[in-house]
Design a protein around this motif. Structure first.
Motif, PDB file in Angstrom:
ATOM      1  N   THR A   1       0.852  -1.389  -0.028  1.00  0.00           N
ATOM      2  CA  THR A   1       0.013   0.003   0.048  1.00  0.00           C
ATOM      3  C   THR A   1       0.825   1.160  -0.029  1.00  0.00           C
ATOM      4  O   THR A   1       0.540   2.201  -0.858  1.00  0.00           O
ATOM      5  CB  THR A   1      -0.921  -0.093   1.288  1.00  0.00           C
ATOM      6  OG1 THR A   1      -1.852  -1.168   1.230  1.00  0.00           O
ATOM      7  CG2 THR A   1      -1.846   1.352   1.045  1.00  0.00           C
TER       8      THR A   1
ATOM      9  N   ARG B   1       0.875   3.773  -3.072  1.00  0.00           N
ATOM     10  CA  ARG B   1       0.571   5.407  -2.334  1.00  0.00           C
ATOM     11  C   ARG B   1       1.469   6.400  -3.085  1.00  0.00           C
ATOM     12  O   ARG B   1       1.390   7.392  -3.454  1.00  0.00           O
ATOM     13  CB  ARG B   1       0.104   5.266  -1.253  1.00  0.00           C
ATOM     14  CG  ARG B   1      -0.543   6.630  -0.681  1.00  0.00           C
ATOM     15  CD  ARG B   1      -0.701   6.281   1.048  1.00  0.00           C
ATOM     16  NE  ARG B   1       0.591   6.246   1.650  1.00  0.00           N
ATOM     17  CZ  ARG B   1       0.654   5.743   2.577  1.00  0.00           C
ATOM     18  NH1 ARG B   1      -0.236   5.025   3.136  1.00  0.00           N
ATOM     19  NH2 ARG B   1       1.989   5.719   3.350  1.00  0.00           N
TER      20      ARG B   1
ATOM     21  N   THR C   1     -10.521   4.484  -3.972  1.00  0.00           N
ATOM     22  CA  THR C   1     -10.196   5.773  -3.570  1.00  0.00           C
ATOM     23  C   THR C   1     -10.552   6.861  -4.589  1.00  0.00           C
ATOM     24  O   THR C   1     -10.128   6.631  -5.702  1.00  0.00           O
ATOM     25  CB  THR C   1      -8.564   5.939  -3.247  1.00  0.00           C
ATOM     26  OG1 THR C   1      -8.428   4.927  -2.116  1.00  0.00           O
ATOM     27  CG2 THR C   1      -8.347   7.469  -2.830  1.00  0.00           C
TER      28      THR C   1
ATOM     29  N   VAL D   1      -9.907   9.394  -6.871  1.00  0.00           N
ATOM     30  CA  VAL D   1      -8.792  10.360  -6.882  1.00  0.00           C
ATOM     31  C   VAL D   1      -8.879  11.598  -7.852  1.00  0.00           C
ATOM     32  O   VAL D   1      -8.061  12.420  -8.099  1.00  0.00           O
ATOM     33  CB  VAL D   1      -7.710   9.439  -7.976  1.00  0.00           C
ATOM     34  CG1 VAL D   1      -7.241   8.180  -7.096  1.00  0.00           C
ATOM     35  CG2 VAL D   1      -8.302   8.665  -9.339  1.00  0.00           C
TER      36      VAL D   1
ATOM     37  N   GLY E   1      -9.538  12.131  -2.804  1.00  0.00           N
ATOM     38  CA  GLY E   1      -8.701  11.546  -1.623  1.00  0.00           C
ATOM     39  C   GLY E   1      -9.278  10.814  -0.679  1.00  0.00           C
ATOM     40  O   GLY E   1      -8.903  10.178   0.281  1.00  0.00           O
ATOM     41  N   THR E   2     -10.610  10.397  -0.651  1.00  0.00           N
ATOM     42  CA  THR E   2     -11.389   9.859   0.378  1.00  0.00           C
ATOM     43  C   THR E   2     -11.804   8.594  -0.237  1.00  0.00           C
ATOM     44  O   THR E   2     -11.763   8.359  -1.611  1.00  0.00           O
ATOM     45  CB  THR E   2     -12.594  10.644   0.683  1.00  0.00           C
ATOM     46  OG1 THR E   2     -13.616  10.605  -0.293  1.00  0.00           O
ATOM     47  CG2 THR E   2     -12.626  11.780   0.952  1.00  0.00           C
ATOM     48  N   GLN E   3     -12.192   7.491   0.469  1.00  0.00           N
ATOM     49  CA  GLN E   3     -12.729   6.153  -0.029  1.00  0.00           C
ATOM     50  C   GLN E   3     -13.975   6.125   0.186  1.00  0.00           C
ATOM     51  O   GLN E   3     -14.766   6.690   0.770  1.00  0.00           O
ATOM     52  CB  GLN E   3     -11.771   5.312   0.862  1.00  0.00           C
ATOM     53  CG  GLN E   3     -10.255   5.334   0.793  1.00  0.00           C
ATOM     54  CD  GLN E   3      -9.690   3.937   1.263  1.00  0.00           C
ATOM     55  OE1 GLN E   3      -9.978   3.345   2.514  1.00  0.00           O
ATOM     56  NE2 GLN E   3      -8.869   3.367   0.609  1.00  0.00           N
TER      57      GLN E   3
ATOM     58  N   ARG F   1     -18.807   4.519   3.572  1.00  0.00           N
ATOM     59  CA  ARG F   1     -17.414   4.257   3.794  1.00  0.00           C
ATOM     60  C   ARG F   1     -16.851   3.103   4.801  1.00  0.00           C
ATOM     61  O   ARG F   1     -17.360   2.926   5.746  1.00  0.00           O
ATOM     62  CB  ARG F   1     -16.864   5.847   3.986  1.00  0.00           C
ATOM     63  CG  ARG F   1     -17.205   6.894   3.089  1.00  0.00           C
ATOM     64  CD  ARG F   1     -16.683   8.340   3.702  1.00  0.00           C
ATOM     65  NE  ARG F   1     -17.042   9.333   2.961  1.00  0.00           N
ATOM     66  CZ  ARG F   1     -16.731   9.565   1.802  1.00  0.00           C
ATOM     67  NH1 ARG F   1     -15.515   9.075   1.168  1.00  0.00           N
ATOM     68  NH2 ARG F   1     -17.096  10.691   1.194  1.00  0.00           N
TER      69      ARG F   1
ATOM     70  N   PRO G   1      -9.087   3.423   6.711  1.00  0.00           N
ATOM     71  CA  PRO G   1      -8.653   3.379   5.221  1.00  0.00           C
ATOM     72  C   PRO G   1      -8.202   2.093   5.070  1.00  0.00           C
ATOM     73  O   PRO G   1      -7.564   1.407   6.024  1.00  0.00           O
ATOM     74  CB  PRO G   1      -7.275   4.303   5.258  1.00  0.00           C
ATOM     75  CG  PRO G   1      -7.593   5.403   6.600  1.00  0.00           C
ATOM     76  CD  PRO G   1      -8.457   4.572   7.658  1.00  0.00           C
TER      77      PRO G   1
ATOM     78  N   ILE H   1      -6.941  -0.295  -1.488  1.00  0.00           N
ATOM     79  CA  ILE H   1      -7.769  -0.137  -2.672  1.00  0.00           C
ATOM     80  C   ILE H   1      -7.995  -1.596  -3.241  1.00  0.00           C
ATOM     81  O   ILE H   1      -6.951  -2.404  -3.395  1.00  0.00           O
ATOM     82  CB  ILE H   1      -7.106   1.017  -3.726  1.00  0.00           C
ATOM     83  CG1 ILE H   1      -5.714   0.434  -4.309  1.00  0.00           C
ATOM     84  CG2 ILE H   1      -7.327   2.255  -3.293  1.00  0.00           C
ATOM     85  CD1 ILE H   1      -5.305   1.355  -5.472  1.00  0.00           C
TER      86      ILE H   1
END
Length: 648
Positions: free
Chosen positions: A420, A424, A557, A559, A600-602, A636, A640, A643
């Motif tokens: 990850t 990332r 995520t 993007v 940037g959020t999931q 959500r 985190p 992905i």
């Protein structure tokens, strides 16, 4: 447990030759193989034992039913286990059979020694005996006064002359062992079960039989030829007879065992009888006894009558042996029961292996080929990406104790965190932008970071997936050896410069089930059930588990996000779920979220919807959300997640 131990003796149970190998046998053996391979990789002198248990009344009767000679029948079934482990590339050092002459010799020596130490005496036994479990049970433990509490089959009242082991004399010593070595039984919850059983009181143990002949005879010096050893005394001794006990004892240096791996159904024999036998023989006790759970299939208990027993060879042939190994160790916490389904296996292959690991190697090869003609150098990684290296090291430092404490699912979960970090870093630093800005050195260092992480992960994954990791490390310009492990993992040395080359994906994406599943036999439906195939509860139509699992839900995520012009409701999103490129999703959430809120959020994505068009734009999925009087909220993950992580 640290790596200070310089030798490691790893054992599976010896498998009973009343049936062919199934997924439970494969699970135990793969765990043991993983521990043995890792032990060798860290430089330990390692001995890995497996084999077959071939004596007892049940085997004798099974052979008679088939009109077979008992030894020939045992030979045939034992060979199926050995052949499967060879096909699975199991790295055992010895395959023991309880029909081996050296084993019989060792068991007879143990019987004589126990007798000389005052722990064996002769008497008459009468009790309820289960042939299937090869065990006597007190009447209080029987179900309805007749049936075996373990397997449910009828017991028989047996009265016969027997030699007994003074198990009752060892209650206090056993309880002291459990108390003084809290990790002697893993997981620790199983230790608590054993303690409660022993605290309830132990009876002396019948260790010979006269009602059948298929077993190890007691020593001739007893002049009692009608007695054969009780199968559990015979079988348990394999762990030391394999090392030469009672014969050529040169390998007894490996004793005591570092880990005995067993199924939870034989925990009592290993955690009570076996240490008591060892105490009587004045031999050290094993370091750990690890008891794992059982496997179901699609939520149902496996049985021949249902036709849903998982054949490990068929699964490995269809999906790849190393993918199967990874799935078995990752899917379930050790000690708990696990469920096998093709859906879950496919998700692990496509997500964990394909998106996270395989795709990272592809990204490294692609970036190095595009920007540096395949050249990768790692000497400047620490200068530019020390924070990422430190984050990776935190995970690496946790791994070895998890492995030897049998927390294999946690081991693999933690091992995936560096992947990850790597994926990332690519998204964060955007090498395609850096190269345009002339930041050649930083870009090369980023490639070096990816290579370094892949190297470290591959070395720590090698015991689980030896062939796959060998391919990865060959691509990174080094071989996996105890020396390279010491350099890269222990000492943190950097990789020497190397040149990558294009290669086929390690984990081609699997789009559908590769094995045809037999439908379990169903009980006849009652007449009232036939009236409605779909029942309703409080107005909700009920669906089957297969229908639920037909939906692929994944963590993604966001993007990129932008408003759709001329629309009051729609946002155009790019959602990364670990595939080659992000998914484009058109979502009607503009009333509650702005683009800046989302980047940037999931979120949770339905990943296997047919693509649709909204206002002329292709949408390749749907976000999960909940809406009430207070408005709409996306669903959500609480924390985190990687992905592409499947939601189940």
């Amino acid at each position: 447990m640290s790596s200070c131990h310089k030798s490691s003796y790893i054992t599976t149970p010896i498998y009973y030759v009343n049936d062919v190998a199934h997924i439970g046998h494969a699970y135990t053996t793969i765990i043991a193989d993983t521990l043995a391979r890792y032990s060798r990789l860290i430089g330990h002198n390692t001995f890995f034992l497996t084999g077959t248990d071939e004596h007892g009344q049940k085997i004798e009767e099974s052979a008679k039913k088939r009109g077979r000679d008992t030894k020939e029948y045992a030979d045939e079934i034992s060979a199926t286990f050995r052949t499967l482990w060879d096909e699975f590339d199991i790295s055992y050092d010895k395959f023991i059979r309880t029909t081996d002459e050296y084993h019989k010799k060792g068991v007879q020596k143990a019987f004589t020694t126990m007798h000389e130490n005052g722990d064996i005496y002769k008497d008459t036994y009468k009790g309820h005996y289960c042939i299937s479990c090869e065990t006597f049970f007190p009447e209080l433990q029987l179900v309805d006064g007749e049936f075996c509490p373990d397997c449910g089959k009828s017991t028989n009242i047996v009265e016969e002359e027997s030699y007994f082991f003074r198990l009752s004399d060892y209650e206090d010593r056993l309880l002291a062992w459990y108390r003084d070595t809290p990790d002697c039984i893993l997981p620790r919850s199983k230790r608590n079960e054993v303690i409660r059983f022993v605290e309830g009181g132990l009876n002396d143990l019948s260790v010979t039989r006269t009602s059948f002949d298929w077993g190890v005879k007691i020593p001739e010096s007893f002049d009692d030829p009608k007695h054969v050893m009780y199968v559990w005394l015979d079988a348990l001794m394999n762990y030391v007879t394999a090392l030469g006990y009672g014969d050529d004892e040169k390998n007894m240096e490996f004793w005591p065992a570092r880990v005995h791996l067993i199924g939870k159904d034989i925990l009592r024999f290993h955690a009570i009888y076996w240490p008591a036998f060892l105490m009587s023989l004045d031999l050290p006790l094993p370091k750990h006894i690890g008891a794992h759970g059982w496997w179901t299939r699609n939520g149902e208990k496996m049985s021949k009558s249902k036709g849903n027993v998982v054949n490990p060879k068929e699964v490995a042939d269809a999906y790849g042996l190393e993918n199967f190994r990874y799935f078995m160790l990752r899917e379930v916490p050790f000690g708990g029961d696990g469920d096998f389904s093709q859906k879950a296996l496919i998700d692990r292959i496509n997500s964990d292996l394909g998106n996270d690991l395989g795709n990272l190697l592809n990204r490294l090869i692609g970036m190095s080929g595009k920007y540096f003609e395949g050249r990768v150098e790692c000497d400047l990684v620490e200068k530019y990406y020390k924070a990422e290296l430190d984050e990776v090291q935190i995970s690496l430092d946790k791994l070895e104790p998890m492995l030897f404490e049998l927390q294999l699912h946690r081991y693999l979960e933690e091992l995936w965190r560096p992947l990850t970090v790597a994926n990332r870093a690519i998204d964060r630093y955007q090498p395609w932008t850096m190269i345009k800005e002339g930041k050649t050195e930083e870009t090369m260092a980023l490639n070096g970071l990816i290579a370094t992480i892949l190297a470290k992960v591959s070395l720590m994954l090698h015991a689980v997936m030896p062939k796959t990791t060998t391919i990865i490390c060959n691509a990174l310009g080094f071989e996996i050896t105890p020396e390279s492990f010491e350099k890269v993992i222990r000492n943190g040395e950097i990789l020497v410069p190397f040149t990558t080359a294009k290669r086929d994906p390690l984990f081609p994406r699997i789009e559908g089930q590769l094995l045809v599943e037999k439908k379990p036999a169903e009980e006849p439906k009652k007449s009232e059930d036939k009236k409605k195939e779909v029942k309703k509860t409080e107005g909700i139509a009920l669906i089957g588990i297969d229908q639920f699992f037909a939906t692929s839900l994944k963590i993604g995520t966001i993007v990129k996000a932008e408003e759709v012009k001329k629309s009051k409701k729609l946002l155009l999103l790019q959602v990364d779920i670990g595939e080659d490129k992000p998914r484009q999703v058109v979502a009607g959430i503009k009333e509650w979220y702005s683009p800046d809120d989302l980047v940037g959020t999931q979120a949770c994505l339905v990943a296997n919807l047919k693509p649709a068009k909204l206002m002329g734009m292709k949408s390749e999925g749907m976000l999960l959300a909940a809406k009430d009087a207070d408005g709409l909220s996306l669903i959500r993950p609480e924390k985190p997640k990687t992905i592409g992580t499947p939601i189940s």
